[in-house]
Design an enzyme around this catalytic site. Structure first.
Site, PDB file in Angstrom:
ATOM      1  N   VAL A   1       0.840  -1.198   0.000  1.00 50.49           N
ATOM      2  CA  VAL A   1       0.000   0.000   0.000  1.00 50.49           C
ATOM      3  C   VAL A   1       0.876   1.249   0.000  1.00 50.49           C
ATOM      4  O   VAL A   1       1.688   1.452   0.905  1.00 50.49           O
ATOM      5  CB  VAL A   1      -0.934   0.011   1.220  1.00 50.49           C
ATOM      6  CG1 VAL A   1      -1.834   1.248   1.173  1.00 50.49           C
ATOM      7  CG2 VAL A   1      -1.784  -1.263   1.261  1.00 50.49           C
ATOM      8  N   LYS A   2       0.699   2.070  -1.032  1.00 53.27           N
ATOM      9  CA  LYS A   2       1.451   3.328  -1.115  1.00 53.27           C
ATOM     10  C   LYS A   2       0.757   4.390  -0.264  1.00 53.27           C
ATOM     11  O   LYS A   2      -0.431   4.672  -0.435  1.00 53.27           O
ATOM     12  CB  LYS A   2       1.551   3.806  -2.562  1.00 53.27           C
ATOM     13  CG  LYS A   2       2.463   2.965  -3.415  1.00 53.27           C
ATOM     14  CD  LYS A   2       2.553   3.484  -4.840  1.00 53.27           C
ATOM     15  CE  LYS A   2       3.484   4.660  -4.948  1.00 53.27           C
ATOM     16  NZ  LYS A   2       3.720   5.041  -6.375  1.00 53.27           N
ATOM     17  N   ILE A   3       1.531   4.978   0.642  1.00 48.28           N
ATOM     18  CA  ILE A   3       1.031   6.003   1.550  1.00 48.28           C
ATOM     19  C   ILE A   3       1.899   7.246   1.392  1.00 48.28           C
ATOM     20  O   ILE A   3       3.134   7.143   1.400  1.00 48.28           O
ATOM     21  CB  ILE A   3       1.103   5.531   3.022  1.00 48.28           C
ATOM     22  CG1 ILE A   3       0.374   4.203   3.218  1.00 48.28           C
ATOM     23  CG2 ILE A   3       0.559   6.604   3.955  1.00 48.28           C
ATOM     24  CD1 ILE A   3      -1.123   4.284   3.217  1.00 48.28           C
TER      25      ILE A   3
END
Length: 217
Positions: free
Chosen positions: A82-84
């Protein structure tokens, strides 16, 4: 060094996989928007053909929203990372997701202190955007070198994922510094293969083979 391909194109991913060049994929809303297909459908297609890490990005701006979207993304495939974004709310989400055992890729990192915070929060990957720094007169490679030194000093396991790659020298320099991963656009990835002396040598060998056999095997 691992290579990820920075794309949402199934054609590009397939070619790179057939060449044995990639270990994973990174995407973002911009790349997905270019494909002219529902983003969930494309994400599912990518996850069906890629066994390594696939980065998919949240778009919420608050930590609860990011966490909820992260849970939704993880339903698409076990290998989703998951890109945050590197924001105060993003750090909250990274910490919470890390505590749950969900891998995150901390994106839009432009300073070594941001990278240090990403590692302290538990990010699995940190993505320094080197090309964008070079474009404003800063040195992207200096940033990568600083992050490598800091992580080695304190034993952080967060992987340095060099992003915003513009040309092959970015990847070469990152490899010499000791970055863990480079995520590379398809066109740049293909440049790695070619060298004028390779082309010249192959033409010479084939010409001699033709003289020797008339082109027959």
């Amino acid at each position: 060094m691992e290579f990820f391909i920075d794309t949402a194109s199934i054609e590009e991913i397939t070619i790179a996989q057939e060449q044995g060049l990639i270990d994973g994929v990174t995407t973002n809303p911009t790349l997905l928007s270019r494909e002219g297909i529902d983003w969930r459908v494309r994400a599912q297609e990518i996850l069906e053909v890629v066994k390594g890490p696939v980065s998919l990005e949240v778009v919420a701006e608050d930590a609860p929203g990011m966490i909820a979207q992260a849970h939704d993304l993880k339903k698409i495939g076990d290998n989703v990372v998951v890109k945050i974004p590197m924001t105060p709310e993003g750090l909250k989400a990274i910490k919470a997701l890390s505590d749950e055992g969900i891998d995150t890729n901390v994106t839009l990192v432009f300073s070594s202190l941001q990278a240090l915070l990403a590692a302290k929060a538990g990010g699995a990957y940190v993505s320094p955007f080197i090309g964008r720094l070079d474009a404003i007169g800063s040195s992207g490679m200096n940033l990568v070198e600083e992050i490598r030194t800091i992580y080695d000093n304190y034993g952080y396991s967060t992987k340095i994922l060099v992003a915003s790659v513009r040309h092959p020298m970015h990847v070469l320099d990152a490899a010499l510094i000791g970055a863990d991963v480079a995520t590379v656009p398809f066109a740049v990835l293909q440049q790695f293969v070619h060298h004028p002396l390779t082309d010249k040598g192959l033409a010479s060998f084939l010409g001699d083979w033709h003289k020797l056999t008339g082109g027959n095997w």
